[in-house]
Design a protein around this motif. Sequence first.
Motif, short mmCIF file in Angstrom:
data_model
loop_
_atom_site.label_atom_id
_atom_site.label_comp_id
_atom_site.label_asym_id
_atom_site.label_seq_id
_atom_site.Cartn_x
_atom_site.Cartn_y
_atom_site.Cartn_z
N VAL A 47 35.67 44.21 45.67
CA VAL A 47 37.12 44.08 45.92
C VAL A 47 37.69 45.33 46.60
N GLU A 75 36.96 44.86 50.24
CA GLU A 75 37.95 43.93 50.82
C GLU A 75 39.21 44.68 51.27
N PRO A 128 36.80 37.05 36.02
CA PRO A 128 36.65 36.59 37.40
C PRO A 128 37.07 37.67 38.40
N ILE A 129 36.66 37.47 39.63
CA ILE A 129 36.95 38.45 40.69
C ILE A 129 38.45 38.66 40.86
N GLU A 130 39.25 37.63 40.60
CA GLU A 130 40.69 37.78 40.77
C GLU A 130 41.25 38.87 39.86
N GLY A 131 40.70 39.00 38.67
CA GLY A 131 41.13 40.07 37.76
C GLY A 131 40.84 41.44 38.34
N ARG A 161 40.77 42.08 41.54
CA ARG A 161 41.74 42.27 42.63
C ARG A 161 43.09 42.72 42.08
N VAL A 162 43.53 42.12 40.99
CA VAL A 162 44.80 42.51 40.37
C VAL A 162 44.73 43.98 39.94
N ASP A 170 44.85 46.36 42.93
CA ASP A 170 46.18 46.51 43.50
C ASP A 170 47.11 47.33 42.60
#
Length: 135
Positions: free
Chosen positions: A51, A54, A106-109, A111-112, A115
């Motif tokens: 991430v 990214e 999950p990967i979304e965690g 990313r959060v 950020d």
Amino acid sequence: MKYKVAFVCVHNSCRSQMAEGWAKKLGSEIFEVYSAGTENYPQVKPLAVEVMEEAGVDMSEHKPKLLSDIPPKLDLLITMGCNVVCPFVPTKHMEDWGLEDPSGGPIEGFRVTRDLIKTKVEELIKRVENKEIEL
């Protein structure tokens, strides 16, 4: 003059590594940046590396480090919210960012968390530049 800042959590495998990456990318003119953990860990979490990549931050060469691997005296010590009590590290300013560990999720965690850390690093840079933190 650059200020020595270290980001610390238990394993130095995710949040503190992301903070190191952001601080080096965004604050290299004012910070000498380190990260460390209080316990050994074999590698930086692959999703943390992914991430950050990214977002344009290369952590592919990062390895977990221990407190003994970073300078013994710091200007700023930032703990990541891992409910760990750090051994005494001489520092002029210490704060805890209280961030949840996304590991195992999950990967979304990730990313959060990435950020949130970017925002906190940007705020830290502004606070240091504006002399809101006594160093």
